[in-house]
Design an enzyme around this catalytic site. Structure first.
Site, short mmCIF file in Angstrom:
data_model
loop_
_atom_site.label_atom_id
_atom_site.label_comp_id
_atom_site.label_asym_id
_atom_site.label_seq_id
_atom_site.Cartn_x
_atom_site.Cartn_y
_atom_site.Cartn_z
N CYS A 127 2.71 -9.61 26.67
CA CYS A 127 3.75 -8.84 27.37
C CYS A 127 3.39 -7.35 27.42
CB CYS A 127 5.08 -9.06 26.64
SG CYS A 127 6.41 -7.94 27.11
N CYS A 132 6.04 -5.00 26.11
CA CYS A 132 6.09 -5.11 24.64
C CYS A 132 5.02 -4.22 24.01
CB CYS A 132 5.87 -6.56 24.20
SG CYS A 132 7.11 -7.72 24.78
#
Length: 139
Positions: A30, A33
């Site tokens: 991600c 993230c």
């Protein structure tokens, strides 16, 4: 303080046995993230009295499902064992610092009383839902 990794076996104990816990639900693939990770790590170094924890949603799929994680990153904040904040998306460092300030200032006795009243069917606004007047509004 460095962040800690949470698993299904350690999640509840960590939340219940610490005053304030911030949990970052993330995954290695991600991009957002990875963008949020240094912000979270920096905050953990500035606020050593708070537990900063991470949950790898790929490794802990059952825990992510139980926490109703719909998108990542998701940041959840707990105070005195109660979830008081949940937000999906990347937060800038100043927003994380402001969130921590707000969590420290929460009137926890009032929030617990509201939750107990709601659970008893007597009304009350609950907490952390963004729909009550407890000061724990999301976002």
């Amino acid at each position: 303080m460095a962040t800690i990794e949470l698993t299904g076996d350690t999640f509840t104990e960590t939340i219940e046995n610490n005053d304030i816990v911030l949990v970052d639900f993330w995954a290695a693939w991600c991009g957002p993230c990875r963008q949020f990770a240094p912000v979270f790590e920096e905050a953990s170094n500035k606020h050593e009295d708070i537990v900063f924890a991470k949950v790898d949603t790929d490794a802990e799929q059952e825990l992510a499902a139980a926490a109703n994680i719909q998108s990542i990153p998701t940041l959840m904040a707990f105070r005195d064992g109660l979830m008081v904040f949940s937000n999906s998306g990347v937060l800038p460092a100043n927003a994380v610092d402001d969130l921590i300030r707000q969590i420290r200032e929460l009137p926890m006795d009032d929030i617990r009383a509201q939750m107990q009243a709601q659970a008893a069917g007597q009304g009350g606004g609950g907490c952390g839902c963004g729909g009550c007047n407890c000061g724990a509004n999301n976002g």
